[in-house]
Write a protein that holds these residues in place. Structure first.
Motif, PDB file in Angstrom:
ATOM      1  N   HIS A 279       0.861  -1.180   0.000  1.00  0.00           N
ATOM      2  CA  HIS A 279       0.000   0.000   0.000  1.00  0.00           C
ATOM      3  C   HIS A 279       0.898   1.229   0.000  1.00  0.00           C
ATOM      4  O   HIS A 279       1.708   1.418   0.911  1.00  0.00           O
ATOM      5  CB  HIS A 279      -0.915   0.018   1.232  1.00  0.00           C
ATOM      6  CG  HIS A 279      -1.803  -1.194   1.320  1.00  0.00           C
ATOM      7  ND1 HIS A 279      -2.898  -1.386   0.507  1.00  0.00           N
ATOM      8  CD2 HIS A 279      -1.737  -2.277   2.145  1.00  0.00           C
ATOM      9  CE1 HIS A 279      -3.488  -2.531   0.825  1.00  0.00           C
ATOM     10  NE2 HIS A 279      -2.790  -3.100   1.817  1.00  0.00           N
TER      11      HIS A 279
ATOM     12  N   ASP B 130       1.294   5.168   0.280  1.00  0.00           N
ATOM     13  CA  ASP B 130       0.672   6.395   0.767  1.00  0.00           C
ATOM     14  C   ASP B 130       1.343   7.561   0.039  1.00  0.00           C
ATOM     15  O   ASP B 130       2.456   7.959   0.359  1.00  0.00           O
ATOM     16  CB  ASP B 130       0.847   6.514   2.269  1.00  0.00           C
ATOM     17  CG  ASP B 130       0.047   7.688   2.845  1.00  0.00           C
ATOM     18  OD1 ASP B 130      -0.561   8.427   2.039  1.00  0.00           O
ATOM     19  OD2 ASP B 130       0.060   7.839   4.075  1.00  0.00           O
TER      20      ASP B 130
ATOM     21  N   LYS C 151       8.143  -0.428   0.321  1.00  0.00           N
ATOM     22  CA  LYS C 151       7.681  -1.230   1.444  1.00  0.00           C
ATOM     23  C   LYS C 151       8.231  -0.696   2.761  1.00  0.00           C
ATOM     24  O   LYS C 151       7.561  -0.747   3.806  1.00  0.00           O
ATOM     25  CB  LYS C 151       8.129  -2.683   1.241  1.00  0.00           C
ATOM     26  CG  LYS C 151       7.492  -3.683   2.180  1.00  0.00           C
ATOM     27  CD  LYS C 151       6.051  -3.974   1.791  1.00  0.00           C
ATOM     28  CE  LYS C 151       5.465  -5.062   2.644  1.00  0.00           C
ATOM     29  NZ  LYS C 151       4.039  -5.307   2.333  1.00  0.00           N
TER      30      LYS C 151
ATOM     31  N   GLN D 213       6.210   1.759   4.731  1.00  0.00           N
ATOM     32  CA  GLN D 213       5.094   1.275   5.537  1.00  0.00           C
ATOM     33  C   GLN D 213       5.528   0.850   6.942  1.00  0.00           C
ATOM     34  O   GLN D 213       4.692   0.692   7.824  1.00  0.00           O
ATOM     35  CB  GLN D 213       4.432   0.067   4.856  1.00  0.00           C
ATOM     36  CG  GLN D 213       3.834   0.371   3.491  1.00  0.00           C
ATOM     37  CD  GLN D 213       3.196  -0.856   2.863  1.00  0.00           C
ATOM     38  OE1 GLN D 213       3.027  -0.931   1.676  1.00  0.00           O
ATOM     39  NE2 GLN D 213       2.838  -1.824   3.699  1.00  0.00           N
TER      40      GLN D 213
END
Length: 769
Positions: free
Chosen positions: A588, A590, A701, A704
């Protein structure tokens, strides 16, 4: 005890610088080494016979549980006396046998190394130390078996022996480590108390199986037996020493030593009885068809080793008494017969029993030695072999009632064949008419025929006073295996009973077989037609498959091309990193945590991509190097933009240095490079893009992950306090991770040496094109 083990090792190493002196005036010193060691252990006989054991402990690698622990009990003393006693005879014998040989010093260096290794095996009280010496026996025997290295058969035999025993050593190591870990100790004397724990453990069958493989390969048990006849290509002193009293009995020693540790189970006893029983009959029958003296002795040795394995499998007190006696019986007569064979070969240049005859007329002392050894092998009354054979029958007759007939019949058939083969090797070459071609044959030097004669006489003397010999040498050996008092006391005569009847039947039947059996080349060839299904052929096919697989692996993964190594390493890293990313779950991003792009960042990335395009398309080495430096300087500017001036300076310095070095090196190489195929370019592009994508995903990664500053805080707080430096990066490189930096410096130094050698390279004009 450590000193006795190190004596041979140290002397062996001294023979390298002082070999020339050993070949000439100092050769008389060589046999004195085993003589001194034999006398040392002979002096311990009275105390060990009374039940006293000696232990020596020296720390070596205590953190790994490896210590120089030595233990002298009845079993290890018996083997130590055989190793040094028979070794004394072999050293005197070999001194004359190899007189004038160009590798005389090398031979005795190997022999001393082997003697020390065998002493280490039988004296070790630590199973890991035992394994180290075990492997040393395999290595030293490899050099001894392949001593005639200009002979292709000798080299192949040495490789076969090393392959089989080395394979067994691998399994043995696994088994010993497993035993040590389960028991919680590697000390053999402590393992005796762990027998119940080990035999009840779920991994017990695996432990036993691994140790069996190690012992069976070393002691030539079926189907691993075939390496021993091949090892007869070695000089006769090697055969007499390794294959009668020492190396091949290392496996027997291992089984005897571990009988009170892993024995007393159906798996242990049944396996040993089956393997030993089949091996002893199979090899004894095979010996009857051999026409080469060494071949006869090789197969009869395999049979004798099978008998010892069989007796350890029977496992009763009477069987263990028989095993302890037969170890000594076999060593005496077999070493004698091997040395007699060497004398015959040395003087007549033949070992063919279809040709040899009448040699008693020119070698009477040798004939006497061979005759006594053959009688002991056959179990003639008044010889020590008679006692040994009686004990074997006593062990089988006192086993479980439903197995008595089968086990006794197996023992009788085996011994009948051994009687005949013993007469074939020890009597047949000396009887009959002396051929004209051997009329000029004469006795060798006394130092060659006296050692076998003495061993043969000992076989007779021991048979006349078995009670004394048994009490001194064999009783405590049997007790050490049985871990209790066997109540052993040997006697010449036990009355008229079934055991005596079986001995008479064996001797009479073996003599009949000897006279009826007429070995010939045709019979031998007929037997060898079965080699298509022999274990040796199966192992050879397996070895061939391994060689083909190794060849494919080498050509594929280790072809010598740096680019091939690079791409394989990168592909492996990609697969590993991709797998870890896949396990970590979905990614994910951001976008709010990402800083907006600036025009100069876009410009430098475009410049970097342009330089990269030039690198992969240019045909000029110099252009490629310059473009690579452009990429490096762009990365320097990136570090500056993101407030890392120290990294930027480091990158700038390294990039400049490597560019200069590349230019210096490439100046000596052709100006242009050959373009690779389009498929290779596509493949490399895919691999490179994949690597870049994976690293980019890893970088995203990381965003995160929680932002923890424990490590950076530690270095920030302790850089000045512990390392006395204000630059945190410098203190990390030089102090906190100084070992890493040291090795990196070593790598750079090696690379610098390589670069210097390329700069100094002088190519011919034809090589520059």
């Amino acid at each position: 005890m450590l000193f006795t083990v190190l004596t041979g090792l140290i002397t062996s190493s001294l023979l390298i610088p002082f070999g020339k002196l050993i070949k000439t005036k100092w050769s008389f010193l060589l046999p004195l080494i085993p003589v001194v060691l034999f006398l040392f252990y002979l002096g311990h006989v009275p105390r060990v016979a009374s039940g006293t054991n000696f232990v020596q402990h020296l720390d070596w690698v205590p953190t790994l549980g490896i210590n120089l622990d030595f233990r002298l009990d009845g079993l290890s003393l018996l083997f130590a006396l055989l190793i040094t006693g028979v070794g004394t005879a072999i050293f005197f014998y070999g001194k004359s046998y190899l007189k004038g040989h160009p590798y005389f010093d090398r031979f005795f260096a190997y022999l001393l190394l082997f003697m020390s290794a065998m002493l280490g095996v039988v004296l070790s009280n630590n199973i890991l130390t035992l394994f180290i010496f075990w492997e040393l026996t395999s290595i030293s025997s490899f050099f001894l078996i392949g001593f005639n290295n200009d002979n292709n058969d000798s080299r192949n035999s040495a490789l076969t022996a090393l392959s089989i025993t080395g394979l067994g050593g691998f399994f043995l190591l696994a088994g010993l480590i497993l035993v040590g870990n389960v028991a919680g100790t590697f000390v053999i004397s402590e393992l005796f108390e762990k027998q119940a724990l080990l035999t009840a453990h779920p991994l017990y069958p695996l432990m036993v199986g691994l140790i069996f493989i190690g012992a069976f390969t070393k002691s030539a048990q079926f189907p691993f037996h075939f390496w021993l006849p091949g090892a007869m290509k070695a000089p006769t002193p090697v055969s007499a020493y390794l294959h009668s009293a020492t190396m091949v009995k290392a496996g027997i020693y291992l089984l005897a030593r571990f009988t009170p540790i892993l024995g007393n189970t159906e798996l242990w006893h049944t396996t040993l009885m089956i393997v030993g029983g089949f091996t002893m009959l199979f090899a004894a029958v095979h010996a009857l068809f051999r026409i080469d003296l060494k071949g006869i002795l090789a197969y009869s040795t395999i049979s004798a080793l099978g008998i010892l394995t069989f007796l350890l499998g029977v496992g009763t007190d009477k069987a263990l008494i028989a095993a302890s006696v037969f170890i000594l019986v076999h060593a005496l007569y077999k070493a004698t017969l091997f040395m007699v064979t060497g004398i015959i070969d040395h003087e007549t240049h033949s070992r063919d029993i279809t040709v040899l005859s009448g040699l008693r007329k020119v070698m009477m002392p040798v004939f006497i030695a061979a005759l006594l050894a053959a009688f002991s092998s056959a179990g003639l009354p008044s010889t020590f072999g008679f006692i040994g054979k009686d004990l074997i029958y006593e062990a089988t007759l006192n086993y479980q009632e439903n197995w008595v007939i089968w086990l006794t019949a197996l023992a009788v058939l085996t011994n009948i064949a051994l009687v005949a083969s013993g007469f074939m090797a020890g009597i047949k070459p000396f009887l009959g008419k002396l051929p004209q071609r051997f009329e000029k044959v004469h006795l060798p030097a006394p130092s060659m025929w006296i050692p076998p004669l003495l061993l043969a006489i000992l076989g007779l003397v021991f048979g006349l006073v078995p009670g004394v010999i048994g009490d001194l040498f064999n009783r405590q050996a049997a007790n050490a295996i049985f871990q209790a008092d066997t109540g052993m006391h040997l006697a010449i005569y036990h009355g008229l009973n079934l055991v005596l009847l079986l001995s008479v039947v064996t001797l009479a039947s073996g003599t009949v077989v000897y006279f009826i059996n007429k070995p010939s080349l045709q019979k031998l060839q007929a037997v060898e037609r079965l080699n298509s299904i022999a274990p040796q052929r199966i192992f050879t096919k397996i070895a061939g498959g391994i060689m083909q697989a190794s060849d494919w692996y080498t050509r594929t993964f280790h072809n010598g091309y740096l680019r091939s190594y690079h791409i394989k390493i990168i592909i492996f890293a990609e697969l590993l990193l991709a797998y870890k990313l896949w396990l970590s779950g979905p990614l994910h991003i951001d976008l709010e945590k990402l800083t907006p792009l600036t025009w100069y960042e876009v410009g430098f990335v475009a410049m970097l991509l342009g330089a990269l395009y030039i690198i992969v398309t240019t045909r000029s080495r110099l252009t490629s190097v310059v473009s690579t430096s452009v990429i490096g300087y762009c990365i320097c500017l990136m570090f500056v933009f993101y407030s890392a001036p120290d990294l930027a300076m480091t990158q700038f310095t390294i990039d400049t240095l490597t560019t200069v070095l590349f230019v210096l090196v490439l100046y000596k190489l052709p100006s242009f490079i050959n373009m690779t195929s389009r498929w290779v370019l596509v493949r490399d592009a895919i691999v490179a893009l994949g690597f870049g994508v994976i690293l980019s995903l890893i970088a995203l990664k990381v965003l995160q992950e929680p932002n923890t500053t424990e490590i950076s805080n530690f270095y920030g707080e302790n850089a000045y306090l512990l390392a006395k430096g204000k630059n945190v990066v410098n203190t990390i490189l030089v102090d906190f991770r100084g070992i890493d930096t040291m090795f990196e410096t070593v790598v750079l130094s090696i690379a610098a040496i390589g670069v210097y050698s390329l700069i100094r390279l002088r190519l011919k004009s034809s090589e520059k094109e």
